[in-house]
Write a protein that holds these residues in place. Structure first.
Motif, PDB file in Angstrom:
ATOM      1  N   GLN A 110      40.639  46.486 -88.778  1.00 45.87           N
ATOM      2  CA  GLN A 110      40.812  46.443 -90.226  1.00 45.87           C
ATOM      3  C   GLN A 110      39.457  46.439 -90.941  1.00 45.87           C
ATOM      4  N   ILE A 111      38.510  45.689 -90.405  1.00 47.45           N
ATOM      5  CA  ILE A 111      37.173  45.656 -91.010  1.00 47.45           C
ATOM      6  C   ILE A 111      36.515  47.017 -90.901  1.00 47.45           C
ATOM      7  N   LYS A 112      36.642  47.672 -89.756  1.00 45.54           N
ATOM      8  CA  LYS A 112      36.067  49.008 -89.590  1.00 45.54           C
ATOM      9  C   LYS A 112      36.695  49.995 -90.563  1.00 45.54           C
ATOM     10  N   ALA A 113      37.987  49.885 -90.786  1.00 42.90           N
ATOM     11  CA  ALA A 113      38.664  50.805 -91.700  1.00 42.90           C
ATOM     12  C   ALA A 113      38.141  50.641 -93.119  1.00 42.90           C
ATOM     13  N   HIS A 114      37.820  49.420 -93.508  1.00 46.16           N
ATOM     14  CA  HIS A 114      37.315  49.195 -94.866  1.00 46.16           C
ATOM     15  C   HIS A 114      35.850  49.556 -94.999  1.00 46.16           C
ATOM     16  N   HIS A 115      35.079  49.461 -93.946  1.00 44.97           N
ATOM     17  CA  HIS A 115      33.668  49.818 -94.007  1.00 44.97           C
ATOM     18  C   HIS A 115      33.430  51.302 -93.810  1.00 44.97           C
ATOM     19  N   ALA A 116      34.432  52.040 -93.471  1.00 47.73           N
ATOM     20  CA  ALA A 116      34.253  53.456 -93.191  1.00 47.73           C
ATOM     21  C   ALA A 116      34.058  54.275 -94.463  1.00 47.73           C
ATOM     22  N   ARG A 117      34.378  53.719 -95.616  1.00 45.09           N
ATOM     23  CA  ARG A 117      34.260  54.463 -96.866  1.00 45.09           C
ATOM     24  C   ARG A 117      32.856  54.318 -97.444  1.00 45.09           C
ATOM     25  N   GLU A 118      32.392  55.363 -98.091  1.00 46.70           N
ATOM     26  CA  GLU A 118      31.087  55.341 -98.740  1.00 46.70           C
ATOM     27  C   GLU A 118      31.164  54.472 -99.985  1.00 46.70           C
ATOM     28  N   LEU A 119      30.059  53.823-100.298  1.00 48.58           N
ATOM     29  CA  LEU A 119      30.010  52.958-101.464  1.00 48.58           C
ATOM     30  C   LEU A 119      30.263  53.748-102.744  1.00 48.58           C
ATOM     31  N   SER A 120      29.742  54.955-102.838  1.00 44.32           N
ATOM     32  CA  SER A 120      29.949  55.769-104.036  1.00 44.32           C
ATOM     33  C   SER A 120      31.428  56.105-104.226  1.00 44.32           C
ATOM     34  N   ASP A 121      32.143  56.341-103.129  1.00 45.35           N
ATOM     35  CA  ASP A 121      33.577  56.608-103.224  1.00 45.35           C
ATOM     36  C   ASP A 121      34.331  55.380-103.720  1.00 45.35           C
ATOM     37  N   VAL A 122      33.951  54.221-103.235  1.00 45.50           N
ATOM     38  CA  VAL A 122      34.615  52.987-103.659  1.00 45.50           C
ATOM     39  C   VAL A 122      34.342  52.723-105.126  1.00 45.50           C
ATOM     40  N   LEU A 123      33.084  52.904-105.546  1.00 44.52           N
ATOM     41  CA  LEU A 123      32.742  52.670-106.954  1.00 44.52           C
ATOM     42  C   LEU A 123      33.450  53.644-107.885  1.00 44.52           C
ATOM     43  N   SER A 124      33.535  54.905-107.498  1.00 45.60           N
ATOM     44  CA  SER A 124      34.229  55.868-108.360  1.00 45.60           C
ATOM     45  C   SER A 124      35.716  55.554-108.451  1.00 45.60           C
ATOM     46  N   GLU A 125      36.297  55.079-107.359  1.00 41.01           N
ATOM     47  CA  GLU A 125      37.708  54.702-107.411  1.00 41.01           C
ATOM     48  C   GLU A 125      37.905  53.478-108.291  1.00 41.01           C
ATOM     49  N   LEU A 126      36.989  52.511-108.217  1.00 39.06           N
ATOM     50  CA  LEU A 126      37.092  51.333-109.083  1.00 39.06           C
ATOM     51  C   LEU A 126      36.937  51.709-110.554  1.00 39.06           C
ATOM     52  N   ARG A 127      36.008  52.627-110.864  1.00 35.70           N
ATOM     53  CA  ARG A 127      35.842  53.084-112.254  1.00 35.70           C
ATOM     54  C   ARG A 127      37.107  53.785-112.746  1.00 35.70           C
ATOM     55  N   ARG A 128      37.697  54.599-111.871  1.00 38.15           N
ATOM     56  CA  ARG A 128      38.924  55.303-112.258  1.00 38.15           C
ATOM     57  C   ARG A 128      40.051  54.321-112.524  1.00 38.15           C
ATOM     58  N   LEU A 129      40.147  53.291-111.702  1.00 38.22           N
ATOM     59  CA  LEU A 129      41.203  52.299-111.888  1.00 38.22           C
ATOM     60  C   LEU A 129      40.960  51.418-113.115  1.00 38.22           C
ATOM     61  N   ALA A 130      39.688  51.189-113.472  1.00 38.02           N
ATOM     62  CA  ALA A 130      39.365  50.338-114.616  1.00 38.02           C
ATOM     63  C   ALA A 130      39.453  51.082-115.943  1.00 38.02           C
ATOM     64  N   ALA A 131      39.424  52.398-115.905  1.00 42.99           N
ATOM     65  CA  ALA A 131      39.472  53.185-117.145  1.00 42.99           C
ATOM     66  C   ALA A 131      40.835  53.010-117.804  1.00 42.99           C
TER      67      ALA A 131
END
Length: 143
Positions: A110-131
């Motif tokens: 589970q930890i590996k699955a969450h760390h496999a994503r790039e930070l920029s992808d996570v941030l863009s998804e968070l921005r999209r969800l916060a908009a």
């Protein structure tokens, strides 16, 4: 008299049963680490645990074997003790180790699955969800 069927024209013969079994056995390396361990070494460990529990069940009784394995009853309180001590050690060390290994493997995956994503992808998804949600398109019929 055994007669092997002739191979079909235009291609290799189909694999024999033994070849198919060997291929399946070799495919176990493609399993996740815990699955591979469970099929290779884990099967031996779990078989030994099951045989030891069954042996104690026949020698000291099933209820006593269960209680000795869980540590409720002391192995010194049952006869024959030699077998009960082995069961007690198995219940105290081997079973928790297997359960802990399984839990550790699941948590690590589970930890590996969450760390496999790039930070920029996570941030863009968070921005999209916060908009704020966009307003629905206005209908063109004037009403």
């Amino acid at each position: 008299m055994s007669h092997e069927p002739s191979p079909p024209p235009g291609g290799p013969p189909p694999p024999r049963r033994r070849q198919r079994l060997r291929a399946r056995w070799a495919d176990r390396h493609a399993l996740p680490q815990f699955g591979f361990w469970l099929l290779s070494r884990g099967a031996v460990v779990l078989t030994v645990c099951g045989v030891l529990y069954a042996l104690n069940g026949f020698l000291i009784g099933w209820a006593d074997a269960y209680e000795v394995m869980l540590g409720i009853t002391s192995p010194a309180g049952v006869r024959p003790q030699w077998c009960a001590w082995l069961l007690s050690l198995m219940g105290w060390a081997v079973i928790p180790a297997i359960v802990g290994a399984a839990a550790g493997y699941v948590i690590t995956e589970q930890i590996k699955a969450h760390h496999a994503r790039e930070l920029s992808d996570v941030l863009s998804e968070l921005r999209r969800l916060a908009a704020p949600p966009s307003s629905p398109p206005a209908s063109g019929d004037g009403s």
